[in-house]
Design an enzyme around this catalytic site. Structure first.
Site, PDB file in Angstrom:
ATOM      1  N   GLU A  81      -4.734  24.611 -88.070  1.00  0.00           N
ATOM      2  CA  GLU A  81      -4.601  23.198 -87.706  1.00  0.00           C
ATOM      3  C   GLU A  81      -5.396  22.372 -88.702  1.00  0.00           C
ATOM      4  O   GLU A  81      -6.536  22.710 -89.021  1.00  0.00           O
ATOM      5  CB  GLU A  81      -5.095  22.982 -86.264  1.00  0.00           C
ATOM      6  CG  GLU A  81      -4.211  23.727 -85.265  1.00  0.00           C
ATOM      7  CD  GLU A  81      -4.495  23.395 -83.802  1.00  0.00           C
ATOM      8  OE1 GLU A  81      -5.655  23.153 -83.456  1.00  0.00           O
ATOM      9  OE2 GLU A  81      -3.532  23.382 -83.015  1.00  0.00           O
ATOM     10  N   CYS A 103     -15.684  26.456 -79.660  1.00  0.00           N
ATOM     11  CA  CYS A 103     -15.235  27.770 -80.121  1.00  0.00           C
ATOM     12  C   CYS A 103     -15.912  28.155 -81.425  1.00  0.00           C
ATOM     13  O   CYS A 103     -15.955  29.326 -81.776  1.00  0.00           O
ATOM     14  CB  CYS A 103     -13.726  27.749 -80.296  1.00  0.00           C
ATOM     15  SG  CYS A 103     -13.214  26.402 -81.357  1.00  0.00           S
ATOM     16  N   SER A 144      -8.700  30.188 -74.233  1.00  0.00           N
ATOM     17  CA  SER A 144      -9.315  31.514 -74.279  1.00  0.00           C
ATOM     18  C   SER A 144      -8.342  32.551 -74.848  1.00  0.00           C
ATOM     19  O   SER A 144      -7.122  32.413 -74.737  1.00  0.00           O
ATOM     20  CB  SER A 144      -9.728  31.924 -72.867  1.00  0.00           C
ATOM     21  OG  SER A 144      -8.590  31.962 -72.039  1.00  0.00           O
ATOM     22  N   SER A 195      -6.978  21.073 -66.646  1.00  0.00           N
ATOM     23  CA  SER A 195      -7.083  20.401 -65.342  1.00  0.00           C
ATOM     24  C   SER A 195      -8.432  19.707 -65.151  1.00  0.00           C
ATOM     25  O   SER A 195      -8.532  18.758 -64.389  1.00  0.00           O
ATOM     26  CB  SER A 195      -6.867  21.410 -64.218  1.00  0.00           C
ATOM     27  OG  SER A 195      -5.544  21.895 -64.292  1.00  0.00           O
ATOM     28  N   TRP A 220     -10.561  22.203 -72.146  1.00  0.00           N
ATOM     29  CA  TRP A 220     -11.374  21.091 -71.661  1.00  0.00           C
ATOM     30  C   TRP A 220     -12.496  20.699 -72.602  1.00  0.00           C
ATOM     31  O   TRP A 220     -13.118  19.670 -72.423  1.00  0.00           O
ATOM     32  CB  TRP A 220     -11.967  21.424 -70.276  1.00  0.00           C
ATOM     33  CG  TRP A 220     -12.666  22.755 -70.247  1.00  0.00           C
ATOM     34  CD1 TRP A 220     -12.150  23.931 -69.780  1.00  0.00           C
ATOM     35  CD2 TRP A 220     -13.972  23.064 -70.730  1.00  0.00           C
ATOM     36  NE1 TRP A 220     -13.058  24.957 -69.953  1.00  0.00           N
ATOM     37  CE2 TRP A 220     -14.183  24.440 -70.531  1.00  0.00           C
ATOM     38  CE3 TRP A 220     -14.997  22.314 -71.325  1.00  0.00           C
ATOM     39  CZ2 TRP A 220     -15.368  25.095 -70.898  1.00  0.00           C
ATOM     40  CZ3 TRP A 220     -16.175  22.951 -71.701  1.00  0.00           C
ATOM     41  CH2 TRP A 220     -16.350  24.320 -71.479  1.00  0.00           C
ATOM     42  N   LYS A 223       0.281  19.727 -72.105  1.00  0.00           N
ATOM     43  CA  LYS A 223      -0.438  20.020 -70.861  1.00  0.00           C
ATOM     44  C   LYS A 223      -1.939  20.046 -71.130  1.00  0.00           C
ATOM     45  O   LYS A 223      -2.462  20.989 -71.711  1.00  0.00           O
ATOM     46  CB  LYS A 223      -0.003  21.375 -70.285  1.00  0.00           C
ATOM     47  CG  LYS A 223      -0.612  21.633 -68.930  1.00  0.00           C
ATOM     48  CD  LYS A 223      -1.022  23.081 -68.786  1.00  0.00           C
ATOM     49  CE  LYS A 223      -2.053  23.335 -67.715  1.00  0.00           C
ATOM     50  NZ  LYS A 223      -3.326  22.626 -67.842  1.00  0.00           N
TER      51      LYS A 223
HETATM   52  P1  NAP Z   1      -8.500  28.534 -70.857  1.00  0.00           P
HETATM   53  O1  NAP Z   1      -8.991  28.915 -69.524  1.00  0.00           O
HETATM   54  O2  NAP Z   1      -7.753  29.548 -71.645  1.00  0.00           O
HETATM   55  O3  NAP Z   1      -7.632  27.217 -70.650  1.00  0.00           O
HETATM   56  C1  NAP Z   1      -7.035  26.545 -71.716  1.00  0.00           C
HETATM   57  C2  NAP Z   1      -5.777  25.854 -71.243  1.00  0.00           C
HETATM   58  O4  NAP Z   1      -4.853  26.849 -70.818  1.00  0.00           O
HETATM   59  C3  NAP Z   1      -5.979  24.925 -70.053  1.00  0.00           C
HETATM   60  O5  NAP Z   1      -5.115  23.818 -70.201  1.00  0.00           O
HETATM   61  C4  NAP Z   1      -5.554  25.785 -68.886  1.00  0.00           C
HETATM   62  O6  NAP Z   1      -5.079  25.058 -67.781  1.00  0.00           O
HETATM   63  C5  NAP Z   1      -4.405  26.533 -69.522  1.00  0.00           C
HETATM   64  N1  NAP Z   1      -4.037  27.748 -68.807  1.00  0.00           N
HETATM   65  C6  NAP Z   1      -4.810  28.577 -68.087  1.00  0.00           C
HETATM   66  N2  NAP Z   1      -4.058  29.570 -67.556  1.00  0.00           N
HETATM   67  C7  NAP Z   1      -2.785  29.344 -67.950  1.00  0.00           C
HETATM   68  C8  NAP Z   1      -1.533  29.994 -67.732  1.00  0.00           C
HETATM   69  N3  NAP Z   1      -1.450  31.090 -66.989  1.00  0.00           N
HETATM   70  N4  NAP Z   1      -0.429  29.467 -68.291  1.00  0.00           N
HETATM   71  C9  NAP Z   1      -0.499  28.357 -69.045  1.00  0.00           C
HETATM   72  N5  NAP Z   1      -1.642  27.693 -69.278  1.00  0.00           N
HETATM   73  C10 NAP Z   1      -2.773  28.184 -68.747  1.00  0.00           C
HETATM   74  O7  NAP Z   1      -9.677  28.071 -71.823  1.00  0.00           O
HETATM   75  P2  NAP Z   1     -10.804  26.995 -71.539  1.00  0.00           P
HETATM   76  O8  NAP Z   1     -11.837  27.632 -70.680  1.00  0.00           O
HETATM   77  O9  NAP Z   1     -10.218  25.704 -71.116  1.00  0.00           O
HETATM   78  O10 NAP Z   1     -11.365  26.754 -73.013  1.00  0.00           O
HETATM   79  C11 NAP Z   1     -12.374  27.502 -73.562  1.00  0.00           C
HETATM   80  C12 NAP Z   1     -11.819  28.515 -74.537  1.00  0.00           C
HETATM   81  O11 NAP Z   1     -11.080  27.847 -75.558  1.00  0.00           O
HETATM   82  C13 NAP Z   1     -12.905  29.260 -75.266  1.00  0.00           C
HETATM   83  O12 NAP Z   1     -12.565  30.618 -75.353  1.00  0.00           O
HETATM   84  C14 NAP Z   1     -12.908  28.625 -76.647  1.00  0.00           C
HETATM   85  O13 NAP Z   1     -13.420  29.442 -77.662  1.00  0.00           O
HETATM   86  C15 NAP Z   1     -11.469  28.316 -76.835  1.00  0.00           C
HETATM   87  N6  NAP Z   1     -11.283  27.270 -77.842  1.00  0.00           N
HETATM   88  C16 NAP Z   1     -10.753  27.627 -79.040  1.00  0.00           C
HETATM   89  C17 NAP Z   1     -10.596  26.662 -80.033  1.00  0.00           C
HETATM   90  C18 NAP Z   1     -10.022  27.026 -81.363  1.00  0.00           C
HETATM   91  O14 NAP Z   1      -9.634  26.104 -82.083  1.00  0.00           O
HETATM   92  N7  NAP Z   1      -9.917  28.282 -81.730  1.00  0.00           N
HETATM   93  C19 NAP Z   1     -10.972  25.342 -79.789  1.00  0.00           C
HETATM   94  C20 NAP Z   1     -11.515  25.021 -78.554  1.00  0.00           C
HETATM   95  C21 NAP Z   1     -11.654  26.005 -77.586  1.00  0.00           C
HETATM   96  P3  NAP Z   1      -5.996  24.704 -66.510  1.00  0.00           P
HETATM   97  O15 NAP Z   1      -7.110  23.883 -67.050  1.00  0.00           O
HETATM   98  O16 NAP Z   1      -5.073  23.941 -65.646  1.00  0.00           O
HETATM   99  O17 NAP Z   1      -6.443  25.996 -65.938  1.00  0.00           O
END
Ligand code: NAP
Length: 485
Positions: free
Chosen positions: A463, A289, A234, A183, A156, A180
């Protein structure tokens, strides 16, 4: 053509070129984090809808893979133009669902477009090799082919640009995609569907599904038609998805969590370091991140740095993202605020001192004050945990060795930053930091031309850069024999 924001705000999923609802008719509410009010709904799709999207992508792949690199490049250029033509409405949509300031949202949309243009260019450079053969009568060719159907899952915090880095190289390589979005911010993801459809990508080339993460994720990871999963989110979810993809040995790219150190040495230009610190800490309200999680400042400049950082933090204008002059929007939700409060409470109970901020903003909701904490120590939780909020803990250190040890003392390895004017130290530090990215005297380093990504538990794959398309290509070795001596 310039469209209105409402044109891009689709409350439906795109499957095989059709805008559809979930089979069950169920929906998920989407909220504006600045107001707490409902923006709209999106379908709560599950396994069956995801399977249909994958099958549509597989069918589209059979045609799309045969297009020439120039054809794909030209269509991507049109997509780039369409995004830039609609930068304002796309940014307004992004701010409404995500909260970041309109200035930052416009920047994100611009970088999304820039990735599309970059990969439009890279599409034409996916060279193979002709290798000198050890045999007189055989020739050796190495070719690159599109991997196939790609599943892309986005977070998000950058709901537009995180998808750009996935959709653009996938399409450029000749792959098709099932996307995807998160949400909490689905509309910017669905807008990719609108844009791709309208510039003329064939139906099924890009499909966008919203809904139950678990169900959609299980289908994307388990379906053998999907040949690659690209995920940003995450580390916890990333690990789980990698394990699920093992069953069908899919290629995976993982952009996961970070714990960025920002090191300031005695010999640094302190004003420049503070300027860099402000961007590296507070961009997107600290929810990136690559945001600094830990400031390490050498003893000789510690007090000066803390004082200047606190003064600059105090000046940040906190407010709704769509309001003129806002520099910091709300956090994504109440849970994010509680996490930040918990980390601050942990720090103060262990001797940390709140120099500025430290509490919810008077605007209420999920707005939080930009916060600086002095006297940070390794036993505090933010040494290991991602803060994902506008809190800057500042740790003192004495020697270069100590700074390196502290910076590397984490399972993460995404972005890192350091400030010094010493050339020898610059080279030693850039080699010593176990991170995928290093900013030297710079706090904002992301650009489409460079490979973005991490080491250790921050992920696999890159990327952007010329490396960014490789993950969407398979290498094939062809040996042509019987050619005569
Ligand atoms: P997240 O909770 O891991 O969610 C990311 C995506 O995964 C969302 O679309 C989420 O869907 C989906 N997801 C969650 N559970 C899932 C499952 N069991 N199966 C398939 N998909 C699933 O992370 P977030 O809170 O949105 O984002 C923050 C994290 O992203 C931080 O840790 C940040 O450091 C990391 N991030 C990393 C980068 C990078 O380039 N390294 C860039 C940006 C962010 P829902 O929303 O529907 O739950």
């Amino acid at each position: 053509m310039l469209q209105k924001t409402s044109h891009f705000m689709r409350q439906a999923n795109l499957i095989n070129g059709e805008w559809v609802q979930a089979d069950s008719g169920a929906t998920i509410d989407v909220t504006n984090p600045a107001t707490g009010l409902k923006l709209g709904t999106v379908p709560k799709s599950g396994k069956a809808e995801t399977r249909r999207a994958i099958e549509a992508a597989e069918s589209a792949f059979q045609t799309w893979r045969k297009t020439s690199a120039l054809e794909r490049s030209n269509l991507l250029r049109k997509l780039h133009q369409a995004i830039m033509d609609n930068q304002q409405p796309l940014a307004e949509l992004l701010t409404s669902e995500q909260g970041k300031s309109l200035t930052e949202a416009k920047g994100e949309v611009a970088i999304s477009a820039a990735y599309v243009l970059w990969f439009a260019e890279e599409a034409r450079r996916t060279y193979g090799d002709v290798v000198p053969s050890p045999w007189r009568d055989r020739r050796i060719l190495v070719t690159k082919e599109p991997t196939g159907v790609v599943a892309a899952i986005a977070p998000w915090n950058f709901p537009s640009s995180m998808l750009s880095r996935k959709i653009a190289p996938a399409l450029a390589a000749g792959c098709t995609a099932v996307v995807k979005p998160a949400s909490q911010t689905p509309y910017s993801g669905l807008a990719w569907g609108v844009l791709c459809d309208e510039v003329g990508f064939p139906k099924g080339t890009v499909n966008v599904i919203t809904g139950s993460a678990g169900e959609i994720g299980d289908e994307l990871c388990g379906n053998p038609l999907v040949k690659k999963l690209t995920f940003t989110g995450s580390t916890e979810v990333g690990k789980m998805l990698m394990a699920k993809c093992a069953a069908t040995v899919k290629k995976v790219s993982m952009e996961l969590g970070g714990n960025a150190p920002f090191i300031v040495f005695d010999d640094a230009d302190i004003d420049r370091a503070v300027e860099g610190a402000m961007v590296a800490k507070y961009r997107n309200s600290g929810q990136t991140c690559v945001c600094t999680n830990r400031f390490f400042v050498q003893e000789g400049v510690y007090d000066t740095f803390v004082e200047k950082l606190a003064a600059a933090s105090d000046k940040l204008k906190v407010g709704p993202g769509l309001e003129e002059g806002t520099q910091q929007g709300p956090l994504i939700d109440e849970k994010a605020v509680e996490k930040v409060e918990e980390l601050i409470a942990d720090a103060t109970s262990k001797g940390g001192k709140v120099v500025t901020g430290g509490k919810r903003h008077k605007l209420g909701g999920s707005f939080f004050e930009p916060t600086v904490i002095a006297g940070a120590r390794p036993e505090m939780k933010f040494m290991k945990e991602e803060i994902f909020g506008p809190v800057a803990p500042v740790f003192p250190f004495k020697t270069e060795e100590e700074a390196v040890a502290l910076a590397n003392d984490t399972e993460f390895g995404l972005a890192s930053y350091f400030y010094t004017r010493d050339l020898g130290r610059t080279v030693r530090m850039m080699e010593a930091l176990k991170y995928g990215m290093v900013g030297v005297n710079e706090g904002l380093i992301t650009t489409v031309e460079a490979p973005f990504g991490g080491v250790k538990e921050s992920g696999v794959g890159r990327e952007g850069g010329h490396q960014g398309i490789e993950d969407y290509l398979d290498t094939k070795y062809v040996c042509i024999g019987g050619l005569g001596a």
